[in-house]
Motif scaffolding. Structure first.
Motif, short mmCIF file in Angstrom:
data_model
loop_
_atom_site.label_atom_id
_atom_site.label_comp_id
_atom_site.label_asym_id
_atom_site.label_seq_id
_atom_site.Cartn_x
_atom_site.Cartn_y
_atom_site.Cartn_z
N LEU A 1 0.84 -1.17 0.05
CA LEU A 1 0.06 0.02 -0.01
C LEU A 1 0.96 1.28 0.01
CD1 LEU A 1 -2.60 -0.76 2.65
CD2 LEU A 1 -3.12 -0.59 0.39
N ARG A 2 0.17 2.42 -0.44
CA ARG A 2 1.01 3.65 -0.58
C ARG A 2 0.17 4.70 0.17
NH1 ARG A 2 3.80 7.92 -4.89
NH2 ARG A 2 1.55 8.31 -5.24
N LEU A 3 0.43 5.06 1.39
CA LEU A 3 -0.22 6.23 2.06
C LEU A 3 0.40 7.63 1.47
CD1 LEU A 3 -0.22 4.65 5.64
CD2 LEU A 3 -1.79 4.32 3.71
N SER A 4 -0.71 8.63 1.57
CA SER A 4 -0.36 9.99 0.99
C SER A 4 -0.78 10.72 1.92
CB SER A 4 -0.98 10.25 -0.18
OG SER A 4 -0.41 9.34 -1.19
N CYS A 5 -0.17 11.99 2.39
CA CYS A 5 -0.41 13.12 3.33
C CYS A 5 -0.42 14.43 2.74
CB CYS A 5 0.25 12.74 4.46
SG CYS A 5 -0.03 13.86 5.82
N ALA A 6 -1.59 15.17 2.44
CA ALA A 6 -1.51 16.34 1.71
C ALA A 6 -1.44 17.44 2.73
CB ALA A 6 -2.61 16.44 0.85
N ALA A 7 -0.49 18.23 3.01
CA ALA A 7 -0.47 19.35 3.72
C ALA A 7 -0.74 20.60 3.53
CB ALA A 7 0.98 19.08 4.65
N SER A 8 -1.46 21.39 4.15
CA SER A 8 -1.54 22.79 3.81
C SER A 8 -0.46 23.40 4.30
CB SER A 8 -2.86 23.40 4.40
OG SER A 8 -3.01 23.20 5.86
N GLY A 9 -0.38 24.80 4.09
CA GLY A 9 0.66 25.92 4.62
C GLY A 9 1.85 26.03 3.79
N ARG A 10 2.34 27.12 3.99
CA ARG A 10 3.39 27.92 2.98
C ARG A 10 4.87 27.31 3.59
NH1 ARG A 10 2.01 34.06 3.42
NH2 ARG A 10 1.86 33.47 5.53
N THR A 11 4.92 26.51 4.61
CA THR A 11 6.21 26.34 5.03
C THR A 11 6.62 24.79 5.04
OG1 THR A 11 5.59 26.21 7.38
CG2 THR A 11 6.38 28.54 6.49
N PHE A 12 5.95 24.16 4.19
CA PHE A 12 5.85 22.46 4.18
C PHE A 12 7.65 22.06 4.09
CE2 PHE A 12 4.34 18.52 3.80
CZ PHE A 12 5.16 17.76 2.81
N THR B 1 -1.16 -4.02 10.69
CA THR B 1 -2.65 -3.35 11.19
C THR B 1 -2.47 -2.42 12.11
OG1 THR B 1 -3.52 -5.57 10.34
CG2 THR B 1 -4.88 -4.08 11.61
N ALA B 2 -2.99 -1.06 11.76
CA ALA B 2 -3.20 0.11 12.79
C ALA B 2 -3.81 1.21 11.86
CB ALA B 2 -1.75 0.39 13.12
N VAL B 3 -4.20 2.04 12.42
CA VAL B 3 -4.48 3.44 12.15
C VAL B 3 -3.43 4.23 12.00
CG1 VAL B 3 -5.70 5.70 12.32
CG2 VAL B 3 -6.84 3.41 13.00
N TYR B 4 -3.01 4.77 10.70
CA TYR B 4 -1.54 5.57 10.55
C TYR B 4 -1.88 6.84 10.34
CZ TYR B 4 0.82 0.89 9.64
OH TYR B 4 1.31 -0.05 9.63
N TYR B 5 -1.09 7.58 11.12
CA TYR B 5 -1.04 9.02 11.32
C TYR B 5 0.01 9.83 10.58
CZ TYR B 5 -4.70 8.08 14.89
OH TYR B 5 -6.14 7.57 15.37
N CYS B 6 -0.39 10.77 10.03
CA CYS B 6 0.52 11.74 9.34
C CYS B 6 0.95 12.71 10.46
CB CYS B 6 0.18 11.98 8.20
SG CYS B 6 1.31 13.47 7.47
N SER B 7 2.16 13.37 10.52
CA SER B 7 2.30 14.43 11.43
C SER B 7 3.26 15.41 10.87
CB SER B 7 2.51 13.81 12.90
OG SER B 7 2.83 14.96 13.86
N ALA B 8 3.46 16.48 11.21
CA ALA B 8 4.16 17.72 11.00
C ALA B 8 5.05 18.05 12.38
CB ALA B 8 3.53 18.79 10.21
N SER B 9 6.28 18.31 12.12
CA SER B 9 7.16 18.78 13.37
C SER B 9 7.28 20.38 13.09
CB SER B 9 8.24 18.02 13.41
OG SER B 9 9.12 18.59 14.35
N THR C 1 6.97 19.98 -3.96
CA THR C 1 6.24 20.87 -4.97
C THR C 1 4.77 20.53 -4.76
OG1 THR C 1 6.25 19.12 -6.77
CG2 THR C 1 8.27 21.02 -6.33
N LYS C 2 4.29 19.60 -4.23
CA LYS C 2 3.02 19.19 -3.89
C LYS C 2 2.46 19.16 -2.59
CE LYS C 2 2.73 16.19 -7.80
NZ LYS C 2 2.61 14.63 -8.61
N ASN C 3 3.37 19.55 -1.77
CA ASN C 3 3.06 19.50 -0.22
C ASN C 3 2.80 18.27 0.34
OD1 ASN C 3 3.81 22.22 -0.13
ND2 ASN C 3 1.93 22.82 1.10
N THR C 4 3.39 17.08 -0.05
CA THR C 4 2.73 15.72 0.28
C THR C 4 4.06 14.95 0.56
OG1 THR C 4 1.14 16.03 -1.44
CG2 THR C 4 1.45 13.71 -0.88
N VAL C 5 3.58 13.97 1.67
CA VAL C 5 4.46 12.96 2.12
C VAL C 5 3.90 11.66 1.92
CG1 VAL C 5 3.59 13.17 4.54
CG2 VAL C 5 6.00 12.45 4.11
N TYR C 6 4.96 10.82 1.50
CA TYR C 6 4.32 9.39 1.20
C TYR C 6 4.96 8.15 2.23
CZ TYR C 6 3.30 11.87 -2.98
OH TYR C 6 2.97 12.77 -4.09
#
Length: 123
Positions: A18-29, A91-99, A75-80
């Motif tokens: 599987l490939r998870l994607s995480c789209a982020a808003s914000g100008r300082t990604f 098996t779990a719930v996967y969370y994306c997070s920003a530091s 360029t897409k503000n996205t982490v994979y």
């Protein structure tokens, strides 16, 4: 205010990918270290992988090394999170997070969290 939206979770058989994607808003990604964490039922949230703001540095929890790969497209503000050779114990719930830091590997260094995406691996 950073908003994170994960996608890509689902049900997969053991050995699958599987490939998870995480789209982020914000100008300082590109200045934010990004991470993936997971939480299985009845267990605490645990670190899975992290990547630096520029994408050149990454780290992984021992059980996923060699199977998972974290990457980002600033360029897409996205982490994979590419997950291969999946096991039922993934098996779990996967969370994306920003530091706020350029690179971080501890949960306390992360301040924005997505809503999570369920990954279920059947045996």
């Amino acid at each position: 205010q950073v908003q994170l939206v994960e996608s890509g979770g689902g049900l997969v058989q053991a050995g699958g990918s599987l490939r998870l994607s995480c789209a982020a808003s914000g100008r300082t990604f590109s200045m934010n270290g990004m991470g993936w964490f997971r939480q299985a039922p009845g267990k605490e949230r645990e670190f899975v992988a992290a990547i630096s703001g520029g994408g050149s540095t990454s780290s992984y929890e021992d059980s996923v090394k060699g199977r998972f790969s974290i990457s980002r497209d600033n360029t897409k503000n996205t982490v994979y999170l590419q997950m291969n050779s999946l096991k039922p114990e993934d098996t779990a719930v996967y969370y994306c997070s920003a530091s706020k830091k350029f690179y971080a590997t501890n949960a306390y260094e992360y301040y924005h969290w997505g809503q999570g995406t369920q990954v279920t691996v059947s045996s």
